[in-house]
Design a protein around this motif. Structure first.
Motif, PDB file in Angstrom:
ATOM      1  N   PRO A  79       6.324   5.317 -17.615  1.00  0.00           N
ATOM      2  CA  PRO A  79       7.504   4.886 -16.840  1.00  0.00           C
ATOM      3  C   PRO A  79       7.650   5.575 -15.487  1.00  0.00           C
ATOM      4  CG  PRO A  79       8.162   6.162 -18.776  1.00  0.00           C
ATOM      5  CD  PRO A  79       6.692   5.923 -18.887  1.00  0.00           C
ATOM      6  N   MET A  80       6.909   6.654 -15.236  1.00  0.00           N
ATOM      7  CA  MET A  80       7.018   7.343 -13.949  1.00  0.00           C
ATOM      8  C   MET A  80       6.063   6.798 -12.885  1.00  0.00           C
ATOM      9  SD  MET A  80       7.634  11.309 -15.179  1.00  0.00           S
ATOM     10  CE  MET A  80       7.540  11.984 -13.530  1.00  0.00           C
ATOM     11  N   ILE A  81       5.272   5.802 -13.208  1.00  0.00           N
ATOM     12  CA  ILE A  81       4.360   5.235 -12.211  1.00  0.00           C
ATOM     13  C   ILE A  81       5.189   4.717 -11.043  1.00  0.00           C
ATOM     14  CG2 ILE A  81       2.722   3.365 -11.748  1.00  0.00           C
ATOM     15  CD1 ILE A  81       1.742   3.741 -14.643  1.00  0.00           C
ATOM     16  N   GLY A  82       4.776   5.099  -9.850  1.00  0.00           N
ATOM     17  CA  GLY A  82       5.488   4.721  -8.631  1.00  0.00           C
ATOM     18  C   GLY A  82       6.499   5.759  -8.173  1.00  0.00           C
ATOM     19  N   TRP A  83       6.784   6.766  -9.000  1.00  0.00           N
ATOM     20  CA  TRP A  83       7.729   7.808  -8.608  1.00  0.00           C
ATOM     21  C   TRP A  83       7.114   8.656  -7.497  1.00  0.00           C
ATOM     22  CZ3 TRP A  83      11.368  10.262 -12.702  1.00  0.00           C
ATOM     23  CH2 TRP A  83      12.002   9.255 -13.432  1.00  0.00           C
ATOM     24  N   VAL A  84       7.974   9.186  -6.631  1.00  0.00           N
ATOM     25  CA  VAL A  84       7.528   9.883  -5.424  1.00  0.00           C
ATOM     26  C   VAL A  84       8.179  11.266  -5.348  1.00  0.00           C
ATOM     27  CG1 VAL A  84       7.538   9.799  -2.894  1.00  0.00           C
ATOM     28  CG2 VAL A  84       7.220   7.699  -4.204  1.00  0.00           C
ATOM     29  N   ALA A  85       7.409  12.250  -4.871  1.00  0.00           N
ATOM     30  CA  ALA A  85       7.909  13.600  -4.598  1.00  0.00           C
ATOM     31  C   ALA A  85       7.624  13.901  -3.129  1.00  0.00           C
ATOM     32  CB  ALA A  85       7.227  14.624  -5.502  1.00  0.00           C
ATOM     33  N   GLN A  86       8.676  14.120  -2.362  1.00  0.00           N
ATOM     34  CA  GLN A  86       8.556  14.455  -0.939  1.00  0.00           C
ATOM     35  C   GLN A  86       8.514  15.972  -0.801  1.00  0.00           C
ATOM     36  OE1 GLN A  86       8.246  12.388   1.663  1.00  0.00           O
ATOM     37  NE2 GLN A  86       8.645  10.461   0.614  1.00  0.00           N
ATOM     38  N   MET A  87       7.321  16.526  -0.568  1.00  0.00           N
ATOM     39  CA  MET A  87       7.200  17.977  -0.417  1.00  0.00           C
ATOM     40  C   MET A  87       7.509  18.342   1.031  1.00  0.00           C
ATOM     41  SD  MET A  87       3.871  18.833  -2.804  1.00  0.00           S
ATOM     42  CE  MET A  87       2.829  17.572  -2.070  1.00  0.00           C
ATOM     43  N   PRO A  88       8.608  19.072   1.259  1.00  0.00           N
ATOM     44  CA  PRO A  88       9.011  19.399   2.629  1.00  0.00           C
ATOM     45  C   PRO A  88       8.085  20.452   3.243  1.00  0.00           C
ATOM     46  CG  PRO A  88      10.409  20.563   1.079  1.00  0.00           C
ATOM     47  CD  PRO A  88       9.517  19.658   0.266  1.00  0.00           C
ATOM     48  N   PRO A  89       8.126  20.596   4.562  1.00  0.00           N
ATOM     49  CA  PRO A  89       7.312  21.647   5.192  1.00  0.00           C
ATOM     50  C   PRO A  89       7.617  23.008   4.580  1.00  0.00           C
ATOM     51  CG  PRO A  89       8.217  20.178   6.856  1.00  0.00           C
ATOM     52  CD  PRO A  89       8.858  19.807   5.547  1.00  0.00           C
ATOM     53  N   GLY A  90       6.552  23.728   4.251  1.00  0.00           N
ATOM     54  CA  GLY A  90       6.703  25.028   3.616  1.00  0.00           C
ATOM     55  C   GLY A  90       5.696  26.015   4.160  1.00  0.00           C
TER      56      GLY A  90
END
Length: 185
Positions: A79-90
């Motif tokens: 069910p998580m297919i297509g989910w996105v994680a936006q990793m901010p500048p670090g």
């Protein structure tokens, strides 16, 4: 007062840490051989015997891209297919957008990383617990990325039930350079 040279090295590397700038590209310390074959050599970049080498160290696998052919049978049922994680500048100029592509693949687009740190890997974890998480790439230390796409494959025995977040993780110092939780689109 005399200080043992090994203590000075330990102190110096702890000062650099994963968030410090490591500028010495001429790393001369031998890397531990982590291959799983039965050879008896102690180097990390070659085998002098006739076995099939299955090294998992960084010199044998210079990039973090997974072999796409190895997962040709990966389903698309989670069910998580297509989910996105936006990793901010670090730290170490790291950032990117991670997308769950199928039951075993994460694609990180617009990935940036300056190649610095100590033993840096993509890590998956639950609820931001990356120290209790697991590696989903080889060591990316020494490789500079600039708006690139990296394809990651979950290790055997792991599913997206085992992770809801992703991190560019410094294993040596338990530090996240950047991380984010996956969210429904």
């Amino acid at each position: 007062m005399h200080i043992h040279p090994a203590l000075l090295i330990l102190w110096f590397t702890s000062i650099l840490g994963c968030s410090g700038k490591h500028t010495d590209s001429g790393d001369t310390a031998p890397e531990a051989d982590t291959d799983t074959d039965s050879d008896s050599d102690s180097d990390s970049d070659s085998d002098s015997d006739s076995d099939t080498d299955t090294d998992t160290d960084a010199d044998a696998d210079a990039d973090a891209d997974a072999d796409a052919d190895a997962d040709a049978d990966c389903d698309s049922t989670h069910p998580m297919i297509g989910w996105v994680a936006q990793m901010p500048p670090g730290a170490h100029d790291s950032s990117g957008t991670a997308t769950i592509m199928d039951d075993c693949t994460v694609e990180v687009t617009q990935f940036n990383f300056d190649g610095e740190g100590v033993d840096v890997r993509f890590y998956g974890g639950l609820g931001g617990d990356y120290p209790g998480g697991f590696a989903i790439s080889d060591d990316i230390f020494g490789t500079v990325y600039s708006d690139e796409t990296v394809t990651l494959t979950l290790p055997d025995g792991k599913t997206f039930d085992d992770m809801d977040g992703i991190s560019v993780w410094c294993v040596a110092f338990d530090v996240s350079f950047t991380d984010a939780m996956f969210e429904a689109p």
